[in-house]
Design an enzyme around this catalytic site. Structure first.
Site, PDB file in Angstrom:
ATOM      1  N   ASP A 128       0.820  -1.212   0.000  1.00 39.93           N
ATOM      2  CA  ASP A 128       0.000   0.000   0.000  1.00 39.93           C
ATOM      3  C   ASP A 128       0.855   1.263   0.000  1.00 39.93           C
ATOM      4  O   ASP A 128       1.929   1.308   0.596  1.00 39.93           O
ATOM      5  CB  ASP A 128      -0.901  -0.018   1.242  1.00 39.93           C
ATOM      6  CG  ASP A 128      -1.791   1.192   1.345  1.00 39.93           C
ATOM      7  OD1 ASP A 128      -2.667   1.354   0.484  1.00 39.93           O
ATOM      8  OD2 ASP A 128      -1.598   1.989   2.284  1.00 39.93           O
ATOM      9  N   GLU A 170       1.238  -0.532  -5.150  1.00 39.63           N
ATOM     10  CA  GLU A 170       0.174   0.445  -5.381  1.00 39.63           C
ATOM     11  C   GLU A 170       0.867   1.803  -5.476  1.00 39.63           C
ATOM     12  O   GLU A 170       1.107   2.468  -4.479  1.00 39.63           O
ATOM     13  CB  GLU A 170      -0.849   0.435  -4.241  1.00 39.63           C
ATOM     14  CG  GLU A 170      -2.080   1.272  -4.544  1.00 39.63           C
ATOM     15  CD  GLU A 170      -2.342   2.375  -3.528  1.00 39.63           C
ATOM     16  OE1 GLU A 170      -3.208   3.218  -3.800  1.00 39.63           O
ATOM     17  OE2 GLU A 170      -1.685   2.400  -2.477  1.00 39.63           O
TER      18      GLU A 170
END
Length: 645
Positions: free
Chosen positions: A309, A352
């Site tokens: 993330d 990401e």
């Protein structure tokens, strides 16, 4: 788990060297020492004046179980005899300021169910895995030249019981796995399952990185869930957050009263938008904590991949007005990926990342960050902006649908239609579509058709498969009652047929990471907002022609240039009546006309449906025709494809 006596560990192994088995030193371990069974507690708190272990077993008395400092750099340890698995505990830390604070164990394997915040002694040993066949299958078929369809979900809001309570890890085996198998997803990607205090953080603001959240059961229960996924051929990817953590008082924040896991400099410590703090990725002990954590999930939970993330937030300092890269993060990510792929070369490490940072999916030995996949955020943003535009104005932003092919092979991409785009007022995918009720469903079918035929692996957030009308509501479950409505049933049937077609069609995935796998037929018809292209597999006959119409107009006898095969069959039309469409389909076999068109040797004439996608498959090669050469116009890339590591 082989517990290491911390007194025997060289200081440099944790404090100054790469040490990726930190979980064998730190935390609470059920052990026998000097023939006495008990629990050894070990923690790193470099600026603590004194440390104790407290819990129900000593009535939370700070004075009873004082810890011994075993290294000058702040490792503290204590063996407490005659306590067992299931005991709740915290560390009582006397700070330099003289205060006593209570903290959960950073290396705890289990925790109390929220809102309680204590750690729980748990012996992780003992689960017997049954997934050797899955491991062999992964090694036999690396994912780069295989179909990959990822179902992203939030464990707590996919489905709930009638009384509103959560399904457990074990109960989700019966609820979720058959559903995933029915839809032929190859993987599930679960939003973070580390322990976290606040439901609405969705797990992205964690306090216990080694503890599978107790909301859904025990660590062994989660192991069983993963084991069963593997039994049915489903890979398990976890969302993992190595960049930042929450500021709750019982967690990592100011762990010993001073910045311990986070940066000391306030300018780079804080994430004001998220209310979190950044890990100090320049500190060896923090790197060892995080990389050990990644390997812990791989070794003990048999996880198949991480979606890492907020990589963009890691790569750049968040000082106001400063664009300087964070070299600590860059070197950390490279070290992380090297460690992960040394452990399992078939693992999925997905970044990401919304930046243009180069070589994200290039191996570190070639100068890259070392991931093997990256979310294509640019594709997602451009395509959704295009789809939200009124059809009559799409011709003015035509380039949003073609731009992605200019960089499609610069990285190994996953196309994400993710949770980020269906929350916080952004509307569901269905409700993003302009027009009336019928138009919305037609355009969502069209979007999915384009999604599954565009180069790149696929990821869809839960609910999209049947046309969830409302945006994601994280405190509720999906609107399963929508299956009572005809158009949602049609959508669901279409999605299942589309994903089945994708999985059995090599041209749609075999050359995902090679420019030879895609060729525009016509990328320039902005007036009619029609796009046509070829997807190609390893073999010449493994080819599909795709035609997408992003307006409501119907076109008959529309010429489409095609490779020189004698016939084409339409194998999918999103406007078919069984999918809720108007029925403008091409039922008959399409005979090619041997006249060049669109820089192709031949063409066919087809009916193009409103808001429709038509997929054509060649039937047989024309007698005497020559193999297609490289003279056709192709999308070129100046970056070598990296479809394998």
């Amino acid at each position: 788990m082989s517990v290491i006596n911390c007194e025997e560990v060289k200081r440099d192994e944790f404090h100054t060297e790469k040490y990726y088995e930190s979980y064998n030193i730190f935390g609470a371990h059920v052990v026998t020492e000097d023939e006495i069974q008990g629990v050894r507690f070990t923690v790193w708190a470099p600026h603590a004046k004194a440390m104790s272990v407290v819990g129900d077993f000593n009535e939370w008395d700070y004075e009873q179980h004082k810890m011994l400092q075993v290294t000058e750099e702040g490792i503290w340890s204590l063996f407490i005899p005659h306590i067992e698995e299931g005991e709740i505990y915290k560390y009582a830390i006397e700070t330099l300021a003289g205060d006593v604070i209570l903290k959960a164990d950073p290396y705890a394997i289990y925790a109390e169910v929220r809102p309680n915040t204590a750690s729980v002694v748990f012996d992780i040993k003992g689960y017997e895995w049954n997934d050797k066949n899955w491991t062999r299958k992964k090694k036999k078929k690396p994912i780069y030249k295989e179909a990959m369809t990822v179902y992203e979900l939030h464990f707590g809001s996919w489905k709930k019981k009638e009384d509103g309570t959560l399904y457990s890890y074990r109960e989700m085996v019966e609820e979720l796995i058959p559903y995933v198998v029915e839809h032929q997803f190859t993987h599930i990607e679960i939003m973070p399952l580390v322990e976290h205090p606040y439901d609405r953080s969705w797990g992205y603001q964690g306090t216990g990185y080694y503890a599978a959240t107790s909301r859904f059961g025990t660590p062994h229960d989660l192991m069983y869930f993963v084991d069963e996924c593997h039994k049915y051929g489903i890979g398990v990817i976890l969302d993992w957050v190595p960049g930042h953590f929450c500021k709750d008082a019982h967690g990592l924040y100011l762990f010993d009263g001073t910045p311990t896991y986070e940066y000391k400099d306030k300018d780079v410590q804080e994430n004001p938008v998220w209310g979190t703090v950044n890990f100090d990725l320049g500190k060896r002990e923090v790197r060892n904590f995080l990389i050990s954590n990644a390997l812990f999930w791989m070794r003990y939970f048999h996880i198949d991949g991480f979606r890492v993330d907020a990589v963009a937030n890691m790569l750049y300092w968040n000082k106001e007005g400063q664009e300087q890269s964070n070299e600590h993060a860059v070197s950390f990510l490279r070290e992380l990926n090297e460690a992960v792929f040394a452990e399992d070369e078939d693992f999925l490490m997905t970044a990401e990342d919304s930046t243009a940072w180069p070589l994200v999916t290039t191996p570190t030995y070639e100068g890259g960050l070392g991931f093997n996949y990256k979310w294509n955020m640019g594709w997602m943003n451009d395509v959704l902006k295009y789809m939200e535009c009124a059809p009559e104005y799409r011709k003015h932003i035509h380039e949003k649908m073609t731009f992605s092919l200019l960089y499609a092979y610069s990285e190994n991409f996953i196309l994400p239609l993710s949770h980020d785009e269906v929350v916080h007022g952004k509307k569901s995918l269905l409700n993003k579509m302009p027009g009336d009720y019928w138009d919305k469903f037609a355009q969502l079918r069209l979007l999915y058709g384009y999604f599954f035929t565009h180069p790149g692996k696929k990821l869809l957030f839960m609910g999209g498969e049947f046309g969830q009308f409302d945006e994601w509501k994280d405190l509720e479950d999906l609107d399963w009652n929508l299956h009572d409505f005809e158009m949602h049933r049609y959508m669901h049937d279409y999605f299942k047929e589309l994903i089945a077609l994708y999985k059995r069609s090599k041209p749609l995935w075999q050359l995902d990471h090679s420019p030879e796998g895609f060729q525009w037929i016509d990328a320039n018809n902005n007036e009619q907002s029609i796009f046509s292209f070829i997807r190609q597999g390893d073999k010449q006959e493994d080819a599909l022609v795709v035609v997408c119409n992003f307006t409501k107009a119907t076109y008959e006898n529309y010429k489409v240039g095609v490779p020189d095969f004698e016939y084409y069959n339409e194998i999918l039309n999103s406007d078919a009546e069984q999918y809720g469409g108007s029925g403008q389909v091409n039922k008959k076999r399409l005979k090619t006309i041997l006249e060049p068109y669109h820089n192709q040797a031949a063409h066919v004439e087809i009916t193009i449906p409103p808001f429709g996608v038509s997929i054509l498959r060649p039937v047989k090669t024309r007698k005497g025709s020559k193999k297609q050469d490289g003279s056709k116009t192709k999308v070129r890339s100046n970056v070598t494809s990296r479809g394998k590591r």
